[in-house]
Design an enzyme around this catalytic site. Structure first.
Site, PDB file in Angstrom:
ATOM      1  N   SER A 123       0.837  -1.200   0.000  1.00 13.14           N
ATOM      2  CA  SER A 123       0.000   0.000   0.000  1.00 13.14           C
ATOM      3  C   SER A 123       0.867   1.244   0.000  1.00 13.14           C
ATOM      4  O   SER A 123       1.966   1.256   0.579  1.00 13.14           O
ATOM      5  CB  SER A 123      -0.850  -0.032   1.273  1.00 13.14           C
ATOM      6  OG  SER A 123      -1.479   1.210   1.472  1.00 13.14           O
ATOM      7  N   TYR A 147      -1.372  -0.707  10.696  1.00 12.64           N
ATOM      8  CA  TYR A 147      -1.668  -1.271   9.379  1.00 12.64           C
ATOM      9  C   TYR A 147      -0.497  -1.023   8.420  1.00 12.64           C
ATOM     10  O   TYR A 147      -0.010  -1.937   7.744  1.00 12.64           O
ATOM     11  CB  TYR A 147      -2.965  -0.666   8.814  1.00 12.64           C
ATOM     12  CG  TYR A 147      -3.188  -1.010   7.362  1.00 12.64           C
ATOM     13  CD1 TYR A 147      -3.515  -2.302   6.983  1.00 12.64           C
ATOM     14  CD2 TYR A 147      -3.025  -0.052   6.361  1.00 12.64           C
ATOM     15  CE1 TYR A 147      -3.697  -2.632   5.641  1.00 12.64           C
ATOM     16  CE2 TYR A 147      -3.208  -0.370   5.026  1.00 12.64           C
ATOM     17  CZ  TYR A 147      -3.540  -1.661   4.668  1.00 12.64           C
ATOM     18  OH  TYR A 147      -3.697  -1.978   3.338  1.00 12.64           O
ATOM     19  N   LYS A 151       2.269  -3.728   6.571  1.00 14.30           N
ATOM     20  CA  LYS A 151       2.579  -3.849   5.141  1.00 14.30           C
ATOM     21  C   LYS A 151       4.091  -3.728   4.913  1.00 14.30           C
ATOM     22  O   LYS A 151       4.681  -4.487   4.150  1.00 14.30           O
ATOM     23  CB  LYS A 151       1.830  -2.780   4.336  1.00 14.30           C
ATOM     24  CG  LYS A 151       0.332  -3.009   4.256  1.00 14.30           C
ATOM     25  CD  LYS A 151       0.028  -4.266   3.447  1.00 14.30           C
ATOM     26  CE  LYS A 151      -1.431  -4.654   3.477  1.00 14.30           C
ATOM     27  NZ  LYS A 151      -1.711  -5.954   2.857  1.00 14.30           N
TER      28      LYS A 151
END
Ligand code: NAD
Ligand code: WQD
Length: 336
Positions: A123, A147, A151
């Protein structure tokens, strides 16, 4: 045979449609923690064939190894993961378990079976508060929430694996910008279970009358109209990018890191206006305070993907809105 983890989800289901369109056989592994079994029937209507599906968890190493062996898998596209930024702040362990341990478990099962090709859903969030746009892949990383860290950690695991066994792995880390849109058939699309966190599904629900008005988070950013600016990319373009990355990996071992975006900055107000003209419906909105943690503006430099994959995003903002509107109003959503 390609294993698609999280293939029942938003981006995964569109990628399965793209794989089918290219005649590439695949098996889906999903635990339905953020998707519904009805997606499989709708994929069957799009492709004309029942999807090959295994219900299960990507953290179950024995199951993953069995699926890899029994289906003769040669490459994996790994979408399975959790993606809500706010939730990741409240429940970091759940995010690290699913996103980081999930990726490590999957790679361990792949190594055990001898499958060494994987395309991974990363992302643009790995860039954090990027000081300038367009963002190139060489820009410094610095996630600002669990989050994003999950990643970046997964990306690091892939890089370390490649370093430990040079030339043996073929790994793509695809950094998506803001995926939106829906399949042109109107049969699959984004289907948030609760109040949508993201702009596009919220706008679609307001336009459809399910919510009173959109809150625009911030009208005083240093942008053209004061609202936040992002790089929205149609999910079907994103799906095609995955197929292109797989083809690239067939010829190129090592680690590939790519931005997948359009390179076009679009503000919240521009998106609202585009949605109104695509749908013919007005979207009432109110400008409210900025959302904590939001960045004013960021968008991709998509040149590396164009040069390496020969891929560029083909669909514009009008198509993104028109396809979301078709999906929002479609019969598929009412019968699920
Ligand atoms: P999604 O929630 O629609 O799809 C994820 C799918 O994975 C769901 O079907 C879910 O049931 C499944 N899943 C989750 N945990 C699992 C597990 N442990 N085992 C098996 N299946 C599991 O999300 P999406 O928008 O399609 O995102 C796909 C991937 O792309 C995610 O990894 C996400 O972090 C990443 N990504 C998404 C965005 C975005 O804005 N949508 C942006 C950048 C990156
Ligand atoms: C877009 C713009 C908001 C909702 C998130 C994740 C990112 C990635 C994609 C996974 C911003 C504004 C939004 C609303 C609004 N996901 N907005 N009213 O925050 O750019 O990115 O999704 O990897 O990691 O952080 O996307 O769609 O939430 O917001 O005004 O009700 O719309 O402020 O400017 P974001 P978004």
């Amino acid at each position: 045979m390609i294993l698609v983890t999280g293939g029942a989800g938003f981006i995964g289901s569109h990628t399965c449609a793209a794989l089918s369109a290219q005649g590439l056989p695949h098996v889906i592994l999903d635990n339905f923690c953020n998707s519904k079994p009805s997606v499989l029937e709708r994929l069957a209507r799009i492709t004309g064939a029942e999807p090959v599906f295994v219900k299960g968890d990507v953290r179950d190493r024995a199951l993953v190894a069995r699926v890899l062996r029994e289906h003769g898998v040669t490459a994996v596209i790994h979408f399975a993961g959790l993606k809500a930024v706010g939730e990741s702040v409240r429940e970091p362990l759940r995010y690290y378990d699913t996103n980081v341990a999930g990726t490590a478990t999957l790679l361990a099962a792949m190594r055990e079976v001898g499958v060494r090709t994987m395309v991974f859903s990363s992302s643009a969030t790995v860039y954090g508060d990027a000081p300038e746009s367009p963002i190139r892949e060489s820009a410094p990383t610095g996630p600002t929430n669990p989050y994003g860290h999950s990643k970046l950690m997964s990306e690091q695991i892939m890089a370390d694996l490649d370093r430990s066994e040079p030339g043996q792995w073929r790994l793509a880390r695809l950094r998506y910008f803001n995926p939106v849109g829906a399949h042109a058939s109107g049969l699959i699309g984004e289907d948030p279970q609760d109040i949508p966190n993201n702009l596009m599904p919220f706008v679609a629900q307001v336009a459809a009358g399910g919510r009173k008005e959109l809150s625009i988070f911030g009208g005083d950013y240093p942008t053209t109209d004061g609202t936040g600016v992002r790089d929205y990319i149609h999910v079907s373009d994103l799906a095609d990018g995955h197929v292109a990355a797989l083809r690239y990996l067939e010829k190129h071992p090592g680690v590939l890191t790519l931005n997948l975006g359009t390179g076009e900055p679009v503000s919240v107000l521009q998106m609202v206006k585009a949605f109104e003209s695509a749908s013919g419906v007005s979207v009432p909105y109110r400008i409210v305070d900025r959302r904590p943690g939001d960045v004013a503006a960021y968008w991709a430099d998509p040149e590396t993907a164009r040069k390496k994959l020969g891929w560029t995003a083909a669909r514009n903002v009008e198509q993104m809105c028109a396809d979301v509107w078709r999906w929002q109003n479609g019969e598929a959503r009412r019968v699920q």
